[in-house]
Design a protein around this motif. Structure first.
Motif, PDB file in Angstrom:
ATOM      1  N   HIS A 131      47.907  99.790  36.994  1.00 26.84           N
ATOM      2  CA  HIS A 131      47.642 100.923  36.112  1.00 26.84           C
ATOM      3  C   HIS A 131      48.255 102.210  36.665  1.00 26.84           C
ATOM      4  O   HIS A 131      48.224 103.242  36.007  1.00 26.84           O
ATOM      5  N   THR A 155      51.319 103.088  37.476  1.00 30.19           N
ATOM      6  CA  THR A 155      52.693 103.459  37.149  1.00 30.19           C
ATOM      7  C   THR A 155      53.017 103.056  35.715  1.00 30.19           C
ATOM      8  O   THR A 155      52.476 102.066  35.203  1.00 30.19           O
ATOM      9  N   ASN A 156      53.901 103.818  35.086  1.00 31.79           N
ATOM     10  CA  ASN A 156      54.394 103.453  33.759  1.00 31.79           C
ATOM     11  C   ASN A 156      55.488 102.395  33.828  1.00 31.79           C
ATOM     12  O   ASN A 156      55.872 101.834  32.791  1.00 31.79           O
ATOM     13  N   HIS A 176      46.100 109.314  39.319  1.00 28.12           N
ATOM     14  CA  HIS A 176      47.488 109.141  39.752  1.00 28.12           C
ATOM     15  C   HIS A 176      47.793 110.148  40.855  1.00 28.12           C
ATOM     16  O   HIS A 176      48.488 111.149  40.648  1.00 28.12           O
ATOM     17  N   ILE A 190      52.654 100.550  26.813  1.00 28.27           N
ATOM     18  CA  ILE A 190      52.906 100.125  28.187  1.00 28.27           C
ATOM     19  C   ILE A 190      51.831  99.147  28.645  1.00 28.27           C
ATOM     20  O   ILE A 190      52.123  98.140  29.307  1.00 28.27           O
ATOM     21  N   ARG A 243      44.477 104.868  30.923  1.00 29.24           N
ATOM     22  CA  ARG A 243      45.269 105.179  32.120  1.00 29.24           C
ATOM     23  C   ARG A 243      46.771 105.166  31.847  1.00 29.24           C
ATOM     24  O   ARG A 243      47.521 105.933  32.439  1.00 29.24           O
ATOM     25  N   VAL A 244      47.235 104.252  30.974  1.00 25.73           N
ATOM     26  CA  VAL A 244      48.641 104.223  30.573  1.00 25.73           C
ATOM     27  C   VAL A 244      48.702 104.129  29.048  1.00 25.73           C
ATOM     28  O   VAL A 244      47.732 103.738  28.396  1.00 25.73           O
ATOM     29  N   HIS A 245      49.824 104.489  28.485  1.00 21.93           N
ATOM     30  CA  HIS A 245      50.021 104.445  27.034  1.00 21.93           C
ATOM     31  C   HIS A 245      49.816 103.020  26.529  1.00 21.93           C
ATOM     32  O   HIS A 245      50.112 102.034  27.222  1.00 21.93           O
TER      33      HIS A 245
END
Length: 390
Positions: free
Chosen positions: A326, A328-329, A268, A369, A364-366
């Motif tokens: 991937h 951004t949340n 990121h 998400i 990479r993200v939760h």
């Protein structure tokens, strides 16, 4: 490979969030007797969840590629070094981490304060991947591991309605980032890697699955090695050779069972140094694959759909643009996802577009998400189909 005949099909780039109990098994290096029941259960669940949410072309979430923590940006390629002979770990290189491979990065010079911060890379891998050195002949020894991936996915896909299934494998270009002390030249090293990884490619395709080759190095290396000097000619010469190498690894493998994934790195960061897609589209299209998976859902690469207004997608080929990211949340609204799909469909033909993700979402993200993004992808494809096939 299935095409979008009556509606826009959906897929993703490979990695999906691992459940905590599977992470725990990998952290303790559980023996197969203990690992396999948990791994099979996790793969069965993740395949069913993809199917339930509306993903048409599914995979095993890359669960057979060991992750030991929820955030891991390197499991997609670190897995392979347990499947290759000829490497050893140098502790001094492992201590330096990724930085030892980014000496030519203009972005890392311009944003030095950001990259100096803890976590500036946005995450890495708990494995000692960056300490590996090639010190002997490269040979594929992962027959049992890839067979396990195949067998577990075969079992998991028996009771779902998915259109197709794929398994990911790393590219020769990505493998040869690690230093070589055995082969006389970098070219010899790359050919040896291509010969070795070909066995994994062929095993996957022979088992009836689509092969996805992950090759972020094809575009990443501009930033990491060439951007500081601005040597585009040198970079393209390097990239052209890597295309030859991956095609060598694909010899005898039908193009219509191969999809090729590029991305500009999972970290990121600013990504101001990413090579533009237009600079390498001709090389990308030389890869002997039917489908090309590219980033198109993040702010650095969303506008590159316009490249296809001036570059003809060859007949029989497919595009898998990332329409959720991937990077951004923020969860993309389905209407935006549909708009992105429609852009591509109008340029290259609706039947030639499969909606995908920019890169793997796992690590990479939760996990909440990640699954919300896949739901938005599915709903966006439904909305796009309604307009494209009305």
């Amino acid at each position: 490979m299935k095409r979008s005949i009556n509606r826009t099909l959906t897929t993703h780039a490979g990695s999906l969030p691992r459940p905590e109990d599977l992470l725990a098994l990998y952290r303790e290096d559980a023996p197969d007797l203990k690992l396999l029941p948990g791994l099979q259960s996790a793969i069965t669940d993740v395949v069913k969840r993809q199917d339930d949410i509306g993903i048409d072309i599914v995979n095993d979430g890359e669960f057979g590629k060991a992750m030991r923590r929820a955030v891991d940006f390197a499991a997609w390629w670190s897995y392979v070094y347990d499947r290759l002979a000829g490497f050893e770990i140098r502790k001094e290189n492992a201590a330096k981490g990724r930085g030892v491979y980014t000496v030519g990065s203009k972005e890392r010079k311009e944003f030095a304060e950001f990259y100096a911060q803890d976590g500036g890379m946005g995450g890495s891998s708990p494995s000692p991947i960056f300490g590996l050195i090639c010190t002997g002949p490269v040979k594929y020894i992962g027959q049992q591991a890839v067979r396990r991936d195949i067998d577990l996915l075969t079992l998991a896909t028996r009771d779902v309605q998915a259109e197709d299934a794929f398994i990911t494998a790393v590219s020769p270009a990505t493998l040869q980032i690690l230093p070589n002390e055995h082969y006389k030249s970098q070219e010899d090293y790359t050919w040896a890697l291509a010969d070795a990884i070909r066995e994994e490619y062929k095993t996957i395709v022979d088992a009836g699955f689509i092969l996805q080759i992950d090759d972020p190095a094809l575009v990443d290396i501009w930033d990491l090695w060439f951007s500081l000097s601005g040597d585009m000619a040198g970079y393209r010469k390097w990239a052209e050779f890597q295309v030859e190498a991956v095609n060598h690894a694909l010899q005898g493998i039908p193009e219509d069972r191969v999809r090729f994934h590029i991305c500009w790195g999972s970290w990121h960061g600013p990504h101001s140094g990413d090579v533009p897609l237009k600079e390498i589209t001709d090389l990308l299209l030389r890869v002997k694959a039917q489908a090309y998976s590219v980033e198109a859902g993040n702010v650095r690469h969303e506008l590159e759909w316009k490249v296809w207004e001036h570059t003809k997608l060859p007949d029989s080929k497919l595009l898998i643009p990332g329409v959720v990211s991937h990077a951004t949340n923020l969860i993309e609204p389905p209407e935006l996802v549909a708009e992105r799909i429609i852009r591509f469909a109008k340029v290259v033909g609706r039947e030639n577009v499969i909606a995908g993700t920019d890169c793997g979402l796992g690590g990479r993200v939760h996990h909440q998400i990640a699954w919300a993004k896949l739901a938005a992808l599915s709903e966006g494809a439904r909305l796009a189909s309604k307009e494209l096939w009305q």
